[in-house]
Design an enzyme around this catalytic site. Structure first.
Site, PDB file in Angstrom:
ATOM      1  N   GLY A 686      15.867  17.166  48.679  1.00 28.16           N
ATOM      2  CA  GLY A 686      17.139  16.199  48.189  1.00 28.16           C
ATOM      3  C   GLY A 686      16.653  14.638  48.020  1.00 28.16           C
ATOM      4  O   GLY A 686      15.806  14.050  48.711  1.00 28.16           O
ATOM      5  N   GLY A 688      18.600  10.584  47.630  1.00 24.91           N
ATOM      6  CA  GLY A 688      19.575   9.700  47.858  1.00 24.91           C
ATOM      7  C   GLY A 688      19.361   8.720  47.387  1.00 24.91           C
ATOM      8  O   GLY A 688      19.004   8.120  46.536  1.00 24.91           O
ATOM      9  N   ASP A 802      32.263  11.436  56.947  1.00 22.31           N
ATOM     10  CA  ASP A 802      31.501  11.375  55.396  1.00 22.31           C
ATOM     11  C   ASP A 802      31.589  13.198  55.858  1.00 22.31           C
ATOM     12  O   ASP A 802      31.169  13.262  55.681  1.00 22.31           O
ATOM     13  CB  ASP A 802      30.114  10.832  55.647  1.00 22.31           C
ATOM     14  CG  ASP A 802      29.968  11.146  54.332  1.00 22.31           C
ATOM     15  OD1 ASP A 802      30.765  10.727  53.299  1.00 22.31           O
ATOM     16  OD2 ASP A 802      28.320  10.679  54.274  1.00 22.31           O
TER      17      ASP A 802
END
Length: 992
Positions: A686, A688, A802
């Site tokens: 992944g 960000g 979050d």
């Protein structure tokens, strides 16, 4: 016309008589019968198309009939229409059913309508009588009952054309009137026929005239088009003629230039011969040194001559020596780079090396470097197959122009050198067939036989040169006669040059044809190679599948380090062969046109020879990497670049076996002594805004981990230094089964590295999107696990801030793991920082007045809503401000299909007033645990992770290579001064 006038007079008389006898029956007027097609005749409703005058009459009669529907008069017209209920609909139906349309014709005396023919009128009358009989029960009986007249009149109704015309009150109408009417109608029908015939003729004439006009217009257009085409052809011919003239002018100019060059060369050589013949000595006829020197004199090259002569004269240098030295340095550097590139490409991607032309460019650079070094050293250059002959080369060394003063000295060394000139010139012409002009320029002291010898092959050159030697050894007096013969033979030389040029053109055409044939053969060969390669590629895939199956069956507790990489490299190289052969087949035309001489004779693919080589070369870098690991950011070179998603995945079985292997998972690892070189990077999991997450493996223990890589420059540019430091601090303090573990951190010049626990199940977000939503049971279990994780953090005075499905991972057992603690913070009182995801952020964070642990309970309510519904409650297609407005209003609308207990929990968590929000009351988190939504939950079993709500889906991972030296790194560094950048790095990241 006379007949018509007589008829009109008779009709007028009849009308007058009828008006005298029966004035009440003015509607039954014989004149009106013949003049109008729309009037009612004797009670019938037969209608036809009429002119404007007849239409007006019919309207009047129709209106009177409408007004007199209920009157019981003696008039037969009204009695017929009043026997039934005559409404408007019946009229319309009757009119549409009886109407009889005929083509229009001209009116006769503006009274007689031409539409009513005798036969047509009778048809209408029959239809009218039939309809009257159907609609009105026994109209004739009614007519007889209502009238006081004789029965003979009713009998006339059946025989007369006019139907019930004698239903009026008068008794003076007899059969003569009927016969008169028949005669008048017959005359009218004749006139109608004649008028129609005339109209048809007129229409035909008009159509013929229009056709003739159209034909004339078409012919004119065709003629204009032909004229335009002829003009275009003439213009094209003129352009072609102009182009031909330009080409001829160019050829003439080129010929003139060649002639001028020949004349200059002849003059120079004549002067040389005169000067050499005055001081001639016959002892130096066959010396090789003099022959080489004379070659240099005749061609303008001064290699190996006296240095004093070159130093005294400032010759025009074609290429400066300084430029040559700089070019030499550049080529040497580039050749080294190309050498490294070729060696690397041979080991990693041999097919790319073969088709890219890098290897050929390396050889070209070597040739260029050799030429430059030879020119700087002053060595003579020998022509090669890829270079033109010397007479067309621009010399790279210091050269001087040929002037008479250059040859005043060294008289004894220049006697009778024509033999050597001829030998060398013939050899140079054999090296390049395109340059035949030098043969004629150097044969100045030869006879006509010597001029013809230049067109022969190299086998005949020696014999011609021997003859020249014999001619030149006679005496010095023969030289003057030979010079005179050269002037006379100059025209012959021009003719020979033209012939040679024609021969050259023919040869070039033949060469082009041969090249085209070669291209076609190569295409055929390449198609065969591609077919063979596809078969081999399928065989390799089958072998690899068998190899993986055997590996899964026979694999023991340990997994070798190189098996997966070897399989991937084999598949990768096979895929390169397959894709590149397709590219070659599609781009043969362009490649062959650009590389006619250098690449035509090379085969693009040899599977039988190179198959084992590229396999071994692809595996070799992996073994080298294991023996001597590269720097961490360079480890991307060991992973081959992948093109096919299916063939470039790390299998799920490999991940499952690694995770379930107790020996691998049970090995002790001292993370305090670990280094970056102890880990091997794999796939990208992944990414960000300033971080990327990659799968990695600890080389000694073969255990899989997750490496979070953060760019320091981006962190500083985005001002996220404090959040990164907080994330490390929070993760080092936490130890909970529902939170991802942080084992160690590393640092280099550009990046920060977080070594974390690898969670193979993926994100909860993927499960929600795949299924649309989660069941109530799964939502209860996962919500309970999240509550326990948040309870643990809040007891440590840590707020998460979050909470969303993207930050909730599913482990191999199907339980929740919290990750990404970038916004987590340890607090003792309310904080005012603005952070979070817009859809899940709490309203007190938006207000900026301070927020605490209750912000996480707001996010929990939003998360439960999304798990049950599939989307968050506050979503807008506009900007973030629209979402923030919805959050401040907190008007949540739960769908009716959601359970009532879940609805109640969501409504109590998603509350703008913090003091009224569940979890912030006196009971604290116990209020949430004791809610009926969690009534069936055993919190001890949840804490022990006894029951998993679903099975995780461990999918194969795709290869995504991360280029650490990306452009964004350099862009972010440009925004910040280097001193400030280094100072902030030392301030925040010194503890990593």
């Amino acid at each position: 016309q006379q007949q018509q006038q007589q008829q009109q007079q008779q009709q007028q008389q009849q009308q007058q008589q009828h008006q005298k006898t029966s004035p009440s029956t003015s509607f039954v007027d014989y004149n009106n019968i013949n003049n109008s097609n729309g009037n009612n005749i004797n009670g019938t409703t037969s209608t036809c198309n009429s002119t404007s005058s007849s239409k007006s009459n019919s309207k009047e009669i129709y209106n009177e009939n409408n007004n007199n529907n209920n009157n019981n008069n003696n008039n037969s017209f009204t009695n017929v229409h009043n026997n039934n209920n005559n409404n408007n609909n019946n009229r319309k139906r009757r009119n549409s059913h009886i109407s009889y349309d005929t083509p229009d014709s001209n009116n006769i005396d503006n009274n007689i309508e031409s539409n009513d023919t005798e036969s047509g009128f009778r048809k209408n009358s029959k239809k009218s009588t039939d309809n009257n009989n159907n609609n009105n029960n026994n109209n004739n009986n009614n007519n007889n009952n209502n009238n006081n007249n004789n029965n003979n009149n009713n009998n006339n109704n059946s025989c007369n054309i006019n139907g019930n015309i004698n239903n009026g009150n008068s008794n003076n109408i007899n059969n003569n009137n009927c016969s008169n009417i028949d005669s008048t109608l017959a005359d009218v029908s004749k006139h109608q026929y004649t008028n129609q015939h005339q109209q048809q003729q007129n229409i035909q004439q008009q159509q013929q005239q229009q056709q003739q006009k159209n034909q004339q217009q078409q012919q004119q257009q065709q003629q204009q088009q032909q004229q335009n085409n002829q003009q275009q052809q003439q213009n094209n011919q003129q352009q072609q003629q102009n182009n031909q003239q330009q080409q001829q002018h160019q050829q003439q100019n080129s010929q003139q230039q060649q002639n001028n060059q020949h004349q200059q060369q002849l003059q120079q050589q004549q002067y040389q011969q005169k000067h050499y013949n005055n001081n001639n000595n016959n002892n130096n006829n066959n010396q090789p040194q003099t022959s080489n020197q004379n070659i240099q004199h005749s061609q303008g090259l001064n290699y190996n001559q006296n240095q004093n002569q070159n130093q005294n004269q400032e010759a025009p240098i074609v290429v400066n020596s300084l430029i040559l030295r700089s070019i030499g340095m550049m080529t040497s550097k580039i050749s080294k780079d190309f050498e490294e590139l070729t060696t690397f490409m041979k080991s990693s991607c041999p097919m790319l090396l073969r088709f890219s032309g890098v290897e050929n460019s390396y050889h070209i650079l070597e040739k260029l470097n050799n030429i430059i070094t030879q020119s700087l050293e002053g060595l003579p250059k020998t022509p090669q197959c890829s270079q033109p002959p010397f007479n067309q080369l621009i010399p790279l060394s210091n050269t001087t122009t040929l002037t008479p003063n250059n040859y005043n000295n060294n008289n004894n060394n220049s006697n009778n050198n024509n033999n050597s000139n001829n030998n060398n010139n013939n050899n140079s012409n054999n090296n390049n067939s395109n340059n035949n002009n030098s043969n004629n320029s150097n044969n100045n002291n030869n006879n006509s036989n010597n001029n013809n010898s230049n067109n022969n092959n190299s086998n005949n050159n020696n014999s011609n040169n021997n003859n020249n030697n014999s001619n030149n050894n006679n005496s010095n007096n023969n030289n003057s006669s030979n010079n005179n013969n050269n002037y006379s033979g100059f025209n012959d030389q021009q003719q020979q040059q033209q012939q040679q040029q024609q021969q050259q053109q023919q040869q070039q055409q033949q060469q082009q044809q041969q090249q085209q044939q070669q291209h076609q053969q190569q295409k055929h060969q390449q198609t065969q190679h591609s077919q063979q390669h596809q078969q081999q590629y399928q065989q390799h895939i089958q072998q690899n599948n068998q190899y993986q199956q055997n590996q899964n069956i026979t694999q023991s507790s340990q997994i070798p380090q190189f098996k997966s990489n070897n399989i991937q490299s084999l598949i990768h190289n096979n895929q390169q062969h397959y894709t590149q052969n397709n590219l070659v087949n599609n781009n043969n035309n362009t490649n062959n046109n650009n590389n006619n001489n250098n690449y035509n004779n090379k085969t693009y693919y040899q599977p039988s020879v190179h198959e084992n080589q590229y396999m071994a070369s692809a595996i070799a870098p992996i073994h080298n990497h294991q023996s001597s690991p590269n720097p961490f950011y360079q480890q991307k070179l060991t992973i081959p670049q992948q093109t096919n998603n299916q063939s470039t995945r790390i299998s799920a079985q490999f991940i499952i076996q690694n995770i379930n292997n107790q020996q691998i998972q049970g090995t002790y690892i001292n993370f305090n002594s670990c280094k970056l070189s102890d880990f091997k990077l794999f796939d990208l999991l992944g990414s960000g805004s300033f971080a990327k997450v990659r799968l990695c493996q600890h080389i000694p223990s073969e255990r899989l981990f997750c490496m979070k890589i953060l760019n320091q420059n981006k962190i500083i540019r985005l001002r996220q230094e404090v959040h990164v430091c907080n994330e490390k601090q929070v993760l080092m303090l936490t130890d909970n089964p529902f939170i991802v573990k942080l084992y160690s951190t590393f640092k280099d010049d550009r990046y920060l590295y977080f070594l974390q626990e690898f969670i193979p199940g993926g994100e909860l977000f993927d499960y929600i999107r795949a299924n649309g939503s989660l069941s109530l049971y799964v939502t209860q279990i996962y919500a309970a696990e999240i509550v326990l994780a948040l309870e643990y953090l809040h007891n440590q005075d840590i707020i998460y801030r979050d909470l969303k499905p993207e930050n909730l991972l599913i482990d191999q057992y199907g339980h929740i793991k919290l990750t990404d603690f970038g916004f987590a913070k340890r607090i003792t009182e309310n904080t005012k920082s603005m952070c979070g995801t817009p859809e899940y952020i709490a309203p007190e964070i938006l207000s900026g007045h301070g927020h605490g642990k209750s912000a996480d309970w707001w996010s929990l309510g939003i998360l439960i809503y999304e798990m049950l519904v599939g989307v968050p409650p506050f979503v807008s297609e506009g900007s973030q401000n629209d979402i923030f407005r919805l959050i401040r209003e907190a008007r949540i609308q739960v769908p009716p299909e959601v359970d009532q207990v879940a609805r109640d929990l969501i409504e109590k968590l998603v509350v703008t007033d913090v003091e009224k929000r569940l979890g912030s009351l006196e009971g604290g988190i116990e209020d949430i645990k004791n809610h009926p939504f969690f009534g069936a939950i055993n919190w001890n079993s949840i804490q022990n992770r006894e029951s998993a709500p679903l099975k995780p889906r461990i999918r194969p991972l795709k290869h995504h290579l991360m280029d650490e030296r990306d452009e964004e790194d350099r862009i972010s560094a440009n925004f910040i001064k280097p001193d400030l950048l280094e100072r902030r790095k030392n301030e925040f990241f010194s503890n990593f």
